[in-house]
Design an enzyme around this catalytic site. Structure first.
Site, short mmCIF file in Angstrom:
data_model
loop_
_atom_site.label_atom_id
_atom_site.label_comp_id
_atom_site.label_asym_id
_atom_site.label_seq_id
_atom_site.Cartn_x
_atom_site.Cartn_y
_atom_site.Cartn_z
N ALA A 1 46.53 10.35 -19.99
CA ALA A 1 45.26 11.06 -19.81
C ALA A 1 44.76 10.71 -18.42
O ALA A 1 44.52 9.54 -18.11
CB ALA A 1 44.26 10.62 -20.88
N SER A 2 44.62 11.70 -17.57
CA SER A 2 44.21 11.46 -16.19
C SER A 2 42.76 10.98 -16.12
O SER A 2 41.99 11.12 -17.07
CB SER A 2 44.35 12.74 -15.36
OG SER A 2 45.68 13.19 -15.34
N MET A 3 42.41 10.41 -14.98
CA MET A 3 41.02 10.03 -14.75
C MET A 3 40.11 11.25 -14.92
O MET A 3 40.43 12.33 -14.41
CB MET A 3 40.85 9.47 -13.33
CG MET A 3 41.60 8.21 -13.06
SD MET A 3 41.52 7.72 -11.30
CE MET A 3 39.75 7.39 -11.13
#
Length: 389
Positions: A96-98
């Site tokens: 899960a990206s920033m």
């Protein structure tokens, strides 16, 4: 911003994203209505910004710490080694990206109700959920190559009432049956834009993707506008990022010993005035690394750790067995070794000098043009002054 049972930490995150302009007003409702936590598994590996390490957290045994990390602006690994690994130390292959990266890329995508979006790389499903909330169930199609990841994402999207179309296939193939789309966004890092994507986006539509060279793991978000005849797409880079690479485009590297079976013997030796900081800059996202990669094709750079006042940086040719090493020392010139058909250090030093002569341009001055026959050309300021990459 305390809606939908938001934690205080998530409210702080929302305010921070708004203040930094990562989260625009158009996406605020989606942020508030679609919690990141609803799309993450019980066991995650959060990137601790203070230590630089991946921290394993299990919601079942430590729900408070799990929630605290989930509601911070940090990347979170959800899979190792394509599902074969269970602990940090292998290769992170889904995440899960920033949140700040997610919303900046959504702003770059510039999608509005009425647009149809093709997403490459479903991952946890959070990005698809955000888009579906704003654009509608029929407006978003997401593609995920990993069947287990895709199944989990479908379940989470369904539980939130946000399940649109999630396809399990190689994202490099796109979705020819669903064309045309007005927008395409990739959440996997690219080394080549698949030519078929151009034919699946409407004339004037946008392709937003993390793109980079094999020189480093770093990417930069590129925003490509598809031409009227769909034969090409062109646009500027916006900012540095780093994404897990499209599986079909991962770097193939045979390892150090394949290049130096007999050590440094037989290599040409010289010295250089280039300093360690002059080559590497301030870290992994320094634009000079990106610029050198654009000018030195099929080359892989590996900075090693400093030891006893010395630090080697290695360069490996990916199209032959050429290699180079520059050894930086405290208090004196760096030593250089080169071997093979290519003089890799000479190419790197020349590219660095070029970047400096151009005024040390930032990411936003660089651009990329791709064509339907697979050609990629990088440029500085204007597509009229381009070179192949």
């Amino acid at each position: 911003m305390r809606r939908h049972g938001m934690t205080e930490e998530r409210s702080v995150l929302g305010r921070s994203l708004l203040e930094s302009e990562a989260l625009t007003g158009e996406w605020r409702d989606a942020f508030e209505a679609v919690p990141r936590a609803a799309f993450l598994p019980d066991v995650v590996w959060a990137f601790d910004m203070d230590t630089g390490a991946a921290v394993e957290v299990d919601r079942r045994t430590d729900p408070t710490t799990w929630q605290r990390y989930v509601d911070q602006d940090v990347p979170i690994v959800t899979q190792w080694d394509d599902g074969a690994g269970e602990n940090p130390g292998g290769e992170a292959t889904s995440s899960a990206s920033m949140p700040s990266v997610v919303f900046r890329m959504l702003a770059d995508l510039d999608a509005h109700p009425g647009d149809r979006v093709l997403e490459i790389g479903t991952g946890t499903g959070w990005n698809a959920g955000l888009m579906t909330h704003r654009l509608g169930h029929r407006a978003v199609t997401s593609i995920e190559v990993d069947s287990e990841v895709a199944t989990a994402a479908r379940g989470r999207l369904g539980a939130q009432g946000l399940l649109g179309t999630v396809l399990t296939r190689d994202g490099a193939l796109g979705d020819p049956e669903g064309t045309p789309y007005t927008r395409l966004i990739s959440t996997a890092g690219l080394r080549r834009v698949p030519p078929v994507w151009l034919g699946q986006v409407s004339p004037g539509g946008l392709i937003v993707a993390p793109w980079g060279t094999h020189y480093s793991n770093g990417d930069a978000v590129v925003r490509l506008r598809v031409a009227g005849d769909r034969a090409s797409a062109s646009g500027h880079f916006t900012r540095p990022v780093e994404f897990m690479k499209l599986r079909a485009q991962r770097r193939h590297f045979d390892g150090h010993k394949a290049y130096l079976p007999d050590g440094l013997g037989g290599a040409d030796r010289s010295t250089t005035e280039v300093t360690e900081n002059g080559l590497l800059g301030e870290g992994r996202y320094d634009v000079r690394t990106f610029a050198i990669g654009l000018r030195v094709p099929d080359c892989y750079q590996v900075p090693a750790a400093a030891r006893d006042g010395h630090r080697p940086v290695w360069f490996y040719g990916l199209d032959d067995r050429s290699w180079a090493c520059v050894m930086f020392h405290e208090g004196r010139k760096a030593d250089v070794w080169q071997s093979g058909p290519r003089r890799l250090w000479d190419e790197v030093a020349s590219a660095l000098h070029w970047w400096q002569e151009k005024g040390e341009p930032g990411y936003e001055r660089f651009g990329l043009t791709v064509t339907g026959d697979g050609e990629h050309r990088a440029w500085l300021d204007s597509p009229e002054d381009a070179w192949p990459v």
